[in-house]
Design an enzyme around this catalytic site. Structure first.
Site, PDB file in Angstrom:
ATOM      1  N   SER A 117       1.192  12.110   3.238  1.00  0.00           N
ATOM      2  CA  SER A 117       0.380  12.525   2.094  1.00  0.00           C
ATOM      3  C   SER A 117       0.882  13.879   1.580  1.00  0.00           C
ATOM      4  O   SER A 117       2.045  14.005   1.213  1.00  0.00           O
ATOM      5  CB  SER A 117      -1.100  12.545   2.485  1.00  0.00           C
ATOM      6  OG  SER A 117      -1.930  12.534   1.359  1.00  0.00           O
ATOM      7  N   ASP A 257      -3.533   1.307  -0.362  1.00  0.00           N
ATOM      8  CA  ASP A 257      -3.406   2.757  -0.321  1.00  0.00           C
ATOM      9  C   ASP A 257      -3.806   3.402  -1.646  1.00  0.00           C
ATOM     10  O   ASP A 257      -3.529   2.863  -2.725  1.00  0.00           O
ATOM     11  CB  ASP A 257      -1.937   3.099  -0.032  1.00  0.00           C
ATOM     12  CG  ASP A 257      -1.707   4.452   0.586  1.00  0.00           C
ATOM     13  OD1 ASP A 257      -2.554   5.339   0.413  1.00  0.00           O
ATOM     14  OD2 ASP A 257      -0.659   4.607   1.241  1.00  0.00           O
ATOM     15  N   HIS A 284      -4.413   4.210   3.419  1.00  0.00           N
ATOM     16  CA  HIS A 284      -3.699   5.485   3.488  1.00  0.00           C
ATOM     17  C   HIS A 284      -3.300   5.870   4.911  1.00  0.00           C
ATOM     18  O   HIS A 284      -2.592   6.845   5.105  1.00  0.00           O
ATOM     19  CB  HIS A 284      -4.590   6.570   2.888  1.00  0.00           C
ATOM     20  CG  HIS A 284      -3.882   7.795   2.414  1.00  0.00           C
ATOM     21  ND1 HIS A 284      -2.803   7.773   1.548  1.00  0.00           N
ATOM     22  CD2 HIS A 284      -4.098   9.127   2.690  1.00  0.00           C
ATOM     23  CE1 HIS A 284      -2.393   9.011   1.304  1.00  0.00           C
ATOM     24  NE2 HIS A 284      -3.157   9.842   1.987  1.00  0.00           N
TER      25      HIS A 284
END
Length: 308
Positions: A117, A257, A284
């Protein structure tokens, strides 16, 4: 899980007149390993390493896996007095910290990186500077630009029940995103697109609890939520620099995601030596949602023969 050691790495921070440190957790022994170490860089910004601990499964195969909590969050030095200071909480601070970590550990000449991320965004920038010691890179669940991220979030938000959308919009317009009603509505998005496992893994829950206790970094750089970006990160982009990433790179996302294909594709199109794997049953956090397959994919890329 393999044995680990915990250390505090001193970190000299400009304009801060107190001792600061970066918390670091190391699985395996850097002095005896025959394999290139892996540094794991968490997201947020302002989260902590715990939710990425499944990556430590690689240590069972002799890989030294290094986690650290980025400055301002987790078990590292916090500076709540810097809340809202957008001139202090900048990308360059965290790039300097990463450099400090690898140099302190003596691995700056030979290492792999997995960034997830925000951590993938950060390490994409790092790799674009072509540091001498970086061998291979994993960018997991990360956008190539925040403008694309917001577009993807808006698409996903439009799929939520209308009453949830109305609640989110009401509080964002009113500036009351710290209300419990907003947080409850936000959780519905998270349950679909951040972590689909119920109940939430404890390692993930730890991260959210720590973030609730001190959201200085996240709220300053990002904003109140994953999809309501009000901080300076809203202008972040690697679209003009991704082509400078020279090392073999693995891109990861999940079918559900919040990092949709549209935010990952520019990495793939621009990085010369890029591969891309989408986990079909994940959002995610495929490191939990498809843990065994995730570790296998990462291991084969980092420590197996490379081919596009």
């Amino acid at each position: 899980m393999a044995p680990f050691t915990e250390i505090q790495i001193p970190f000299a921070v400009p304009d801060v007149d107190k001792p600061c440190f970066t918390y670091c957790k190391i699985f395996g022994n850097l002095k005896t390993t025959q394999k290139r170490p892996l540094v794991v860089v968490h997201g947020g910004p302002g989260m902590n390493h715990d939710y990425l601990l499944p990556v430590a499964d690689l240590a069972d195969d002799g890989v030294v896996v290094i986690f650290y909590d980025q400055f301002g969050g987790g078990r590292s030095t916090h500076l709540p007095e810097k809340n809202g200071d957008t001139s202090f909480w900048v990308e360059e601070l965290f790039l300097t910290e990463f450099d400090n970590v690898v140099r302190h550990l003596g691995i700056q000449d030979d290492y792999n990186v997995l960034g997830q991320s925000w951590g993938g965004m950060l390490m994409g920038r790092w790799a674009s500077r072509q540091p001498k010691g970086l061998h291979r890179l994993v960018i997991a669940n990360s956008p190539a630009s925040m403008e694309l991220w917001v577009e993807a979030a808006n698409y996903l938000l439009a799929q939520l029940p209308q009453d949830v959308q109305d609640t989110l919009n009401k509080h964002e317009d009113a500036g009351t995103t710290d209300s419990q009603e907003y947080k409850d509505a936000m959780q519905i998005f998270y349950d679909r697109h951040v972590c689909r496992i119920k109940p939430m893994p404890e390692e993930v829950a730890i991260g959210f609890r720590m973030l609730d206790e001190d959201s200085t970094v996240y709220s300053t750089m990002n904003g109140p939520s994953e999809f309501h970006i009000t901080g300076p990160l809203q202008h972040w982009s690697m679209l003009n620099d991704a082509h400078k990433i020279a090392v073999p790179t693995l891109l990861i996302n999940g079918l559900h995601d919040e990092a949709r294909d549209s935010v990952v594709a520019p990495w793939f199109q621009r990085i010369p030596k890029a591969r891309w794997f989408t986990f079909p049953n994940s959002s995610h956090m495929p490191q939990f949602e498809e843990r065994e397959r995730y570790v296998q994919v990462v291991q084969e890329f980092l420590y197996g023969p490379y081919s596009r």
